[in-house]
Scaffold this active site. Sequence first.
Site: not given
Length: 232
Positions: A40, A136
């Site tokens: 990701s 993230k």
Amino acid sequence: MTTPSSSRLVQTLTSLALTIPPLIFIRDNFYSLYRVQGSSMEPSLQDGDILLVRKADFFPSNQWKKWTSQSSDDEREIQENQNALRVIALDAQSDRPIGDTITGYTFLHPPTIHVPGSVVVFRAPDTEKYPEYRVKRVVGLGGQIVISGSSWFKNEKVPTFGLWVEGDNQEEEIDESNQNEVVEAVASIDSRTYGAISKNLVVGVAERVVWPPSRWGLIPCITSPVPRAWWP
């Protein structure tokens, strides 16, 4: 009568007993290592990268003095200082211990995140039984309005003591119903799925890749060329 070998063993065990508690304290409160899982965050971070994560602000009162000074001529630094002051003011409204005699002069946990584009490690809000940690990038700070690429969110206000986080890995694919239209395929479960996260879930700020050696280095702050978040 003790033998030299048994004496050395006692010294070794004593050294370990004195060393382990400080190491555990540092790991729990200041720095620890976390492994990136999944794709990701590509291309910035790769699956299997080991990150050094800072889990607190050290002597935060000194940082607050720096942020309140206007001695810098660097526009970027001035903007970061303004962001920090806004974040501190909003965090204080959420009963975060700002400026008391203990945390104000020692360390503040979790760290004050005031730079959009920084990378954070946090406990996933969509897992119930077992803690799952995710890595993230910060797109929006608490109190900002953020534009999401998801069809579920358009303009969202990030709540006080919150963060809007997204993965870097965004691919493009062709819409089958309209071959001329390119749509975004998100290869990340993040705020576009479950909204903003609370800072209470934040473990810390990922500062450096420490493994593998070929990828050793600081993790840069990356922001979108088109502003995605702003202060109302």
